[in-house]
Design a protein around this motif. Structure first.
Motif, mmCIF file in Angstrom:
data_model
loop_
_atom_site.group_PDB
_atom_site.id
_atom_site.type_symbol
_atom_site.label_atom_id
_atom_site.label_comp_id
_atom_site.label_asym_id
_atom_site.label_seq_id
_atom_site.Cartn_x
_atom_site.Cartn_y
_atom_site.Cartn_z
ATOM 1 N N TYR A 1 -3.525 17.273 -1.695
ATOM 2 C CA TYR A 1 -4.810 16.606 -1.439
ATOM 3 C C TYR A 1 -5.894 17.576 -1.013
ATOM 4 O O TYR A 1 -7.072 17.347 -1.254
ATOM 5 C CB TYR A 1 -4.632 15.510 -0.366
ATOM 6 C CG TYR A 1 -4.669 16.019 1.060
ATOM 7 C CD1 TYR A 1 -3.553 16.588 1.654
ATOM 8 C CD2 TYR A 1 -5.846 15.948 1.808
ATOM 9 C CE1 TYR A 1 -3.588 17.071 2.948
ATOM 10 C CE2 TYR A 1 -5.892 16.424 3.105
ATOM 11 C CZ TYR A 1 -4.771 17.001 3.669
ATOM 12 O OH TYR A 1 -4.827 17.490 4.952
ATOM 13 N N ASP B 1 4.803 11.653 -3.811
ATOM 14 C CA ASP B 1 3.609 10.910 -3.418
ATOM 15 C C ASP B 1 2.549 11.287 -4.449
ATOM 16 O O ASP B 1 2.092 12.441 -4.483
ATOM 17 C CB ASP B 1 3.190 11.329 -1.998
ATOM 18 C CG ASP B 1 1.827 10.760 -1.605
ATOM 19 O OD1 ASP B 1 1.114 10.240 -2.486
ATOM 20 O OD2 ASP B 1 1.477 10.852 -0.412
ATOM 21 N N TYR C 1 -6.741 3.321 -5.458
ATOM 22 C CA TYR C 1 -8.182 3.310 -5.165
ATOM 23 C C TYR C 1 -8.863 4.646 -5.412
ATOM 24 O O TYR C 1 -10.065 4.748 -5.289
ATOM 25 C CB TYR C 1 -8.437 2.863 -3.716
ATOM 26 C CG TYR C 1 -7.535 3.495 -2.676
ATOM 27 C CD1 TYR C 1 -7.777 4.765 -2.192
ATOM 28 C CD2 TYR C 1 -6.430 2.804 -2.182
ATOM 29 C CE1 TYR C 1 -6.953 5.332 -1.236
ATOM 30 C CE2 TYR C 1 -5.589 3.364 -1.231
ATOM 31 C CZ TYR C 1 -5.858 4.635 -0.766
ATOM 32 O OH TYR C 1 -5.029 5.200 0.168
ATOM 33 N N LYS C 2 -8.087 5.687 -5.750
ATOM 34 C CA LYS C 2 -8.728 6.985 -6.004
ATOM 35 C C LYS C 2 -9.107 7.052 -7.481
ATOM 36 O O LYS C 2 -10.071 6.415 -7.888
ATOM 37 C CB LYS C 2 -7.774 8.116 -5.611
ATOM 38 C CG LYS C 2 -7.420 8.124 -4.128
ATOM 39 C CD LYS C 2 -6.492 9.293 -3.829
ATOM 40 C CE LYS C 2 -5.912 9.229 -2.432
ATOM 41 N NZ LYS C 2 -6.899 9.444 -1.373
ATOM 42 N N THR D 1 0.850 -1.194 0.000
ATOM 43 C CA THR D 1 0.000 0.000 0.000
ATOM 44 C C THR D 1 0.887 1.247 0.000
ATOM 45 O O THR D 1 2.099 1.153 0.174
ATOM 46 C CB THR D 1 -0.917 0.004 1.239
ATOM 47 O OG1 THR D 1 -0.110 -0.309 2.365
ATOM 48 C CG2 THR D 1 -2.036 -1.004 1.115
ATOM 49 N N LEU D 2 0.272 2.391 -0.185
ATOM 50 C CA LEU D 2 1.055 3.593 -0.470
ATOM 51 C C LEU D 2 2.054 3.972 0.632
ATOM 52 O O LEU D 2 3.248 4.147 0.370
ATOM 53 C CB LEU D 2 0.097 4.767 -0.753
ATOM 54 C CG LEU D 2 0.738 6.129 -0.928
ATOM 55 C CD1 LEU D 2 1.790 6.126 -2.031
ATOM 56 C CD2 LEU D 2 -0.322 7.174 -1.230
ATOM 57 N N THR D 3 1.570 4.102 1.855
ATOM 58 C CA THR D 3 2.483 4.545 2.914
ATOM 59 C C THR D 3 3.609 3.531 3.100
ATOM 60 O O THR D 3 4.775 3.897 3.288
ATOM 61 C CB THR D 3 1.709 4.757 4.239
ATOM 62 O OG1 THR D 3 0.601 5.625 3.981
ATOM 63 C CG2 THR D 3 2.581 5.376 5.314
ATOM 64 N N PHE E 1 -0.281 15.519 3.567
ATOM 65 C CA PHE E 1 -1.252 14.523 4.022
ATOM 66 C C PHE E 1 -0.714 13.885 5.311
ATOM 67 O O PHE E 1 0.468 13.548 5.385
ATOM 68 C CB PHE E 1 -1.457 13.464 2.933
ATOM 69 C CG PHE E 1 -2.602 12.557 3.224
ATOM 70 C CD1 PHE E 1 -3.901 12.950 2.954
ATOM 71 C CD2 PHE E 1 -2.387 11.319 3.809
ATOM 72 C CE1 PHE E 1 -4.971 12.118 3.253
ATOM 73 C CE2 PHE E 1 -3.454 10.480 4.108
ATOM 74 C CZ PHE E 1 -4.753 10.881 3.828
ATOM 75 N N ALA F 1 -0.538 10.064 -4.866
ATOM 76 C CA ALA F 1 -1.890 9.589 -4.519
ATOM 77 C C ALA F 1 -2.961 10.339 -5.306
ATOM 78 O O ALA F 1 -3.901 9.742 -5.816
ATOM 79 C CB ALA F 1 -2.139 9.760 -3.024
ATOM 80 N N HIS F 2 -2.818 11.665 -5.405
ATOM 81 C CA HIS F 2 -3.848 12.470 -6.062
ATOM 82 C C HIS F 2 -3.482 12.827 -7.495
ATOM 83 O O HIS F 2 -4.174 13.620 -8.131
ATOM 84 C CB HIS F 2 -4.114 13.744 -5.245
ATOM 85 C CG HIS F 2 -4.891 13.447 -4.005
ATOM 86 N ND1 HIS F 2 -6.253 13.596 -3.926
ATOM 87 C CD2 HIS F 2 -4.483 12.953 -2.803
ATOM 88 C CE1 HIS F 2 -6.657 13.222 -2.724
ATOM 89 N NE2 HIS F 2 -5.609 12.829 -2.022
ATOM 90 N N CYS G 1 -1.533 5.444 -4.667
ATOM 91 C CA CYS G 1 -2.531 4.427 -4.370
ATOM 92 C C CYS G 1 -3.385 4.234 -5.621
ATOM 93 O O CYS G 1 -3.393 5.081 -6.501
ATOM 94 C CB CYS G 1 -3.370 4.819 -3.169
ATOM 95 S SG CYS G 1 -3.959 6.510 -3.225
ATOM 96 N N SER H 1 -0.570 11.067 6.739
ATOM 97 C CA SER H 1 0.222 9.838 6.698
ATOM 98 C C SER H 1 1.663 10.151 6.266
ATOM 99 O O SER H 1 2.626 9.560 6.770
ATOM 100 C CB SER H 1 -0.405 8.814 5.746
ATOM 101 O OG SER H 1 0.116 7.538 5.982
ATOM 102 N N ASP H 2 1.810 11.100 5.362
ATOM 103 C CA ASP H 2 3.157 11.498 4.920
ATOM 104 C C ASP H 2 3.908 12.183 6.058
ATOM 105 O O ASP H 2 5.117 11.977 6.228
ATOM 106 C CB ASP H 2 3.083 12.440 3.709
ATOM 107 C CG ASP H 2 2.653 11.708 2.442
ATOM 108 O OD1 ASP H 2 2.360 10.505 2.541
ATOM 109 O OD2 ASP H 2 2.605 12.324 1.370
HETATM 110 C C1 LIG Z 1 -1.661 12.225 -0.409
HETATM 111 C C2 LIG Z 1 -1.844 10.921 0.304
HETATM 112 N N1 LIG Z 1 -0.768 10.287 0.809
HETATM 113 C C3 LIG Z 1 -0.886 9.128 1.474
HETATM 114 C C4 LIG Z 1 -2.123 8.536 1.667
HETATM 115 C C5 LIG Z 1 -2.203 7.266 2.451
HETATM 116 O O1 LIG Z 1 -2.520 6.177 1.641
HETATM 117 P P1 LIG Z 1 -2.523 4.675 2.214
HETATM 118 O O2 LIG Z 1 -3.516 4.635 3.319
HETATM 119 O O3 LIG Z 1 -2.976 3.852 1.045
HETATM 120 O O4 LIG Z 1 -1.152 4.365 2.669
HETATM 121 C C6 LIG Z 1 -3.267 9.140 1.135
HETATM 122 C C7 LIG Z 1 -4.592 8.534 1.320
HETATM 123 O O5 LIG Z 1 -5.624 9.048 1.014
HETATM 124 C C8 LIG Z 1 -3.123 10.376 0.446
HETATM 125 O O6 LIG Z 1 -4.191 11.015 -0.050
#
Ligand SMILES: Cc1ncc(COP(=O)(O)O)c(C=O)c1O
Length: 434
Positions: free
Chosen positions: A202, A227, A252-253, A113-115, A142, A229-230, A250, A144-145
């Protein structure tokens, strides 16, 4: 040339007939039928949250069912004899993914997964040494980052307050200025070990100039990762040509692969055969020709797959493959072309409704179409969470961010111009009925 090419925003009309005309001229409109829409009040919703979780493509079920059937009928033999054998199933994603992110197929793969992937890639690309230990990222990245970067620098024995340098927005401004990003990189200079930013922000939907920022990071001797993701499946990317070191996203978006599903990643080819590159390794990264000889020595694959660890989660990547098939058929150019028009139309609808109600909408996403993708983030001044709830109850799925921002992402593959028109009408009703 069709009506969509000729129309400039000044000529848009806030009428159902006009929106229908735009849909009739939209070559992507038929792809709407390839997706499953939730229903509210027995009607298909207007779905604006493809930037959070994309809709399910109808072909997903077929891909998943195929794996379930092969598993039921072949069990372990499916690894080699399934319709799409599982042992190299993930390789099928590389070609279509490479087109989406502007890479060579050898530079991309999927896993985990992304993180997790960003952490794993930082094993290779965050290698603090001596004075060079700082990481540059955007402020309010974000969460998580943020947690990832803090834990990485702590893991290497540094204090996040010292080792993480955040690029700031100017007071009163919603977006980052490129010159401020470049200045920060130049100032941190040889202390900078890594630049790691979200390619599309994001919160605001701002698109960063990844090519220029990557070069600036390299000019001070740092690695540069993104990253995405978006960004992946949303905007045009040229990761190879921009000379990006690594990236992950990721699926799933915008890529509609299902909740929490696997992440794609990119490692530039210049690192593929680097013998001494630090990396966490596992058996799926070792040469496939000798993988099953179970030798004690790790012989890395000569591509991004060297970063693979475990055997692939087939039930997760099957929906991703299903979705990539659609992307491959449509192509990023068509997705981006529609996105520019539908986002401009949405912006127009918002400005029209704004004139008819007391509240003020402030679009905080850059107005320049090269600095934004599918998402418009809108400050609803004078409105509260009740409006968001009204929209949800009336079949408009958006997302709400504190203090009072809604994010609207009309995905090219399944949103229509008529959706934009009806959204405007529901929004107006929601505000006027207070
Ligand atoms: C910019 C960004 N980074 C990281 C993540 C975390 O992704 P994951 O839960 O798949 O690791 C997201 C999740 O929405 C995100 O939008």
């Amino acid at each position: 040339m069709n009506i969509l090419d000729e129309i400039i925003p000044m000529q848009f009309k806030n009428t159902e007939a006009f929106a229908k005309e735009l849909d009739a001229a939209d070559a992507l409109n038929r792809y709407r039928d390839e997706f499953l829409f939730p229903k509210v009040n027995d009607k298909q919703v207007i779905y604006f949250t493809g930037n959070s979780l994309g809709l399910q493509p109808k072909n997903t079920q077929i891909y998943v069912d195929e794996v379930m059937k092969d598993w039921a009928e072949m069990a372990v033999e499916g690894h080699f004899y399934a319709e799409k054998p599982w042992w190299d199933y993930h390789e099928r994603l590389a070609e279509p993914l490479s087109k989406i992110v502007g890479a060579k197929p050898s530079e991309v793969s999927v896993m985990s997964t992304l993180t997790v992937n960003l952490h794993l890639l930082m094993v290779s690309f965050y290698r603090p040494k001596g004075n060079r230990y700082k990481i540059i990222c955007e402020e309010k990245a974000f969460p998580s980052d943020q947690y990832m970067l803090q834990s990485q620098v702590r893991f290497h024995g540094y204090d996040p307050k010292d080792a993480i340098i955040e690029i700031k927005k100017r007071p009163g401004e919603h977006n980052f200025r490129k010159e401020d990003i470049l200045d920060t990189i130049a100032q941190v200079g040889e202390e900078c070990a890594l630049v790691l930013i979200g390619g599309v922000n994001y919160y605001t939907g701002q698109v960063f100039d990844m090519k220029t920022i990557t070069k600036a990071g390299h000019d001070v001797g740092a690695f540069v990762g993104w990253d995405l993701a978006h960004a992946a499946g949303n905007i045009k990317l040229e990761l190879h040509d921009w000379d990006v070191d690594f990236a992950a996203w990721c699926s799933y978006k915008y890529m509609n692969s299902g909740p929490g599903n696997v992440s794609g990643y990119f490692v530039h080819e210049r690192f593929h055969n680097q013998k001494d590159i630090p990396r966490f390794e596992g058996w799926w990264g070792t040469k496939k020709e000798t993988r099953f000889l179970m030798k004690p020595e790790f012989e890395p694959m000569a591509n991004a797959e060297a970063w693979q660890l475990s055997n692939a989660p087939i039930l997760s990547i099957a929906p991703y493959l299903a979705s990539l098939q659609l992307f491959d058929e449509v192509g990023m150019d068509a997705i981006v072309a529609k996105r520019k028009k539908i986002v401009a139309y949405l912006e127009f609808i918002l400005s029209e409704i704004d004139k008819e109600v007391d509240s003020t909408f402030e679009v905080i996403t850059p107005s320049n179409e090269d600095e934004r993708g599918t998402q418009l983030s809108v400050f609803l001044h004078g409105e509260g969470r009740e409006l968001f709830e009204y929209l949800m109850k009336n079949g408009v799925i958006t997302d709400w961010r504190e203090p009072n921002v809604i994010r609207l992402a009309p995905a090219s593959l399944y949103c229509s111009y008529e959706d934009m028109y009806h959204f405007g009408q529901i929004l107006k009703k929601g505000i006027l009925s207070k």
